[in-house]
Design an enzyme around this catalytic site. Structure first.
Site, short mmCIF file in Angstrom:
data_model
loop_
_atom_site.label_atom_id
_atom_site.label_comp_id
_atom_site.label_asym_id
_atom_site.label_seq_id
_atom_site.Cartn_x
_atom_site.Cartn_y
_atom_site.Cartn_z
N HIS A 196 -6.83 0.42 6.84
CA HIS A 196 -6.81 -0.36 8.08
C HIS A 196 -8.18 -0.39 8.77
O HIS A 196 -8.71 -1.46 9.10
CB HIS A 196 -5.80 0.23 9.07
CG HIS A 196 -4.39 0.19 8.62
ND1 HIS A 196 -3.94 -0.61 7.60
CD2 HIS A 196 -3.28 0.84 9.08
CE1 HIS A 196 -2.64 -0.45 7.44
NE2 HIS A 196 -2.22 0.43 8.32
N HIS A 236 -1.01 -4.84 5.82
CA HIS A 236 -0.49 -5.72 6.87
C HIS A 236 -1.44 -5.80 8.06
O HIS A 236 -1.36 -6.74 8.87
CB HIS A 236 0.89 -5.24 7.33
CG HIS A 236 0.86 -4.02 8.21
ND1 HIS A 236 0.77 -2.75 7.72
CD2 HIS A 236 0.87 -3.91 9.56
CE1 HIS A 236 0.74 -1.89 8.72
NE2 HIS A 236 0.80 -2.56 9.85
N LYS A 280 0.84 -1.19 0.00
CA LYS A 280 0.00 0.00 0.00
C LYS A 280 0.88 1.25 0.00
O LYS A 280 2.06 1.17 0.38
CB LYS A 280 -0.97 -0.01 1.18
CG LYS A 280 -0.37 0.40 2.53
CD LYS A 280 -1.47 0.51 3.55
CE LYS A 280 -0.95 1.08 4.85
NZ LYS A 280 -0.69 2.50 4.83
#
Length: 467
Positions: A230, A168, A138
């Site tokens: 996220h 992640h 990203k």
């Protein structure tokens, strides 16, 4: 190794900061668990040779992990290196030679996004991309148009099933524990809907600033850096319907449906903030209007969640470092005066430790009559030293061809659709002092009864213990 397992790993940007801090420790951990036994080819334009790359790997492990002699020696035997310009076809000819007879390599682009198109085109022309997978770090674009362009570039060479867009955060076990909590516990399904839940909050707080990354952060900001990737992933885990199967596409179908049910953010439902002193950071423009704090109110217009507001809050230089979810329940229709009642809640802490807590009311033992108090029933798990790191988990999944932990093309574009309108608006950026919960203007985007601030002392103690 199965036929679908990647038979080589190539990582572009082998001399970069991400490789130094995250990739080399993850590779050693994969070797140690027996999950990596194929050539690992680093590619960079640094004027280095293989011995210098090996020295870099050793330094990385000594500084950011713990060097395991046996695993490190095995990793050294797997390491290869290609030095060259990403614009030069000879670099990819050398890469093809290092890959030897590999039929299903995985190419990890741990490089700036501006280089993605060049590298992907050269992988195609050089035949390094034939039968291969591509792992993309990203950010996936800067807005909707750039994300769509990036997807066109990737799909010009690779099938969607062979594209792995790394976030992640999806490799964190605590994030996936949200799905386990919802779909493996019968009692949770009974109340996880609009009939019982009044609002849901997601807080991602950091007690530090940009840590020398001012140049990068000033081009990004909190919404692009953590909210639209996220925290949308966390929201999707909270709001998705049970998948009909456990395969990756069934799970990703349900996550994409959540984002499709969210209208674009309106200016009235956003507060942006910037901690005082941010503009003095190296690499930050003196008159910067980049946010280091954002509070957002979202709607999920699905059957399960209609009229239940979702609040997301994220920022730097806040009082603690902690990521936490709080779902507040509707108050019961009792004969006790409403003013004495506090909403029941479920609290899910994702970091620094994993906590599941149920908040409920009962009689206070220190008073007579119907004097009430609130208590939590709490279960906590602190991460073990031998738990998989997020990068280790997502790299291993990509090499195995498991797409579950990765964002699909439609999901990425839906996420940009939601945030893009307010990114284009010149919304105010409000100053706030460090070590506070954002600017005073955040009251405009606040759950009923106020934000549930994480327990600062508790989170700080766990963070110190983990360190």
């Amino acid at each position: 190794m199965t036929s679908s397992q990647s038979d080589a790993l190539v990582f572009f940007g082998a001399t970069g900061d991400l490789a130094y801090k995250k990739i080399f420790p993850s590779l050693q951990a994969m070797v140690k668990r027996g999950h990596l036994n194929v050539p690992v080819v680093g590619v960079a334009k640094a004027g280095w040779n293989l011995d210098q790359l090996r020295a870099r790997a050793k330094d990385s492990l000594e500084k950011h992990s713990a060097l395991d002699p046996a695993a490190f020696e095995k990793l050294l035997s797997l390491l290869r290196y290609v030095d060259g310009d990403y614009q030069d076809a000879s670099t990819f000819a050398a890469l093809r030679k290092e890959l030897m007879d590999a039929q299903r390599p995985a190419h990890y682009l741990a490089i700036p996004p501006v280089l993605f198109e060049t590298v992907v085109e050269h992988l195609s022309v050089s035949n390094c991309g034939r039968g291969a997978r591509v792992i993309v770090e990203k950010p996936f674009g800067h807005d909707l148009a750039s994300a769509q362009k990036l997807n066109r570039v990737l799909l010009g060479t690779f099938d969607e099933a062979d594209i792995f867009r790394i976030d992640h955060y999806l490799g964190k076990r605590a994030v996936n524990n949200v799905v386990a909590f919802r779909f493996t516990n019968t009692f949770a399904e009974a109340f996880w809907n609009r009939n019982y839940i009044a609002s849901i909050e997601i807080t991602m707080a950091e007690d530090f600033g940009v840590q020398g990354r001012g140049g990068f952060y000033d081009q990004t900001g909190t919404i692009r850096d953590v909210v639209q990737n996220h925290l949308f992933q966390v929201l999707s885990n909270l709001a998705m319907e049970p998948p009909v199967r456990t395969d990756s596409e069934s799970i990703r179908d349900e996550k994409a449906k959540v984002l499709r049910a969210i209208p674009p953010i309106e200016e009235k439902n956003l507060v942006r903030g910037q901690f005082r002193g941010y503009r003095d950071e190296e690499g930050v423009a003196k008159g910067s209007q980049t946010e280091t704090f954002a509070a957002v109110k979202l709607e999920v217009n699905s059957w399960r969640w209609k009229d239940v507001p979702f609040y997301i809050r994220a920022g730097k230089c806040l009082p603690t470092t902690c990521t936490e979810i709080v779902a507040k329940f509707r108050k019961p229709p009792t004969l006790i005066p409403d003013s004495q009642l506090v909403e029941n809640h479920v609290r899910l802490r994702l970091s620094p430790e994993i906590t599941i807590a149920m908040g409920m009311m009962n009689l206070s033992p220190a008073a007579e009559g119907l004097a009430l108090q609130t208590n939590e029933m709490t279960a906590t798990h602190s991460p073990r030293a031998d738990e998989m790191d997020a990068y280790e988990r997502v790299l291993g999944a990509a090499m195995a061809g498991d797409s579950t932990l990765f964002a699909r093309e439609d999901y990425v574009e839906e996420a940009w659709r939601i945030v893009e309108p307010v990114l284009k608006e010149n919304t105010a950026v409000n100053q706030y002092p460090a070590n506070t919960w954002g600017p005073p203007e955040v009251e405009r985007v606040t759950p009923p009864g106020g934000w549930s601030n994480p327990n600062e002392k508790e989170a700080s103690a766990v963070a110190r213990e983990a360190a």
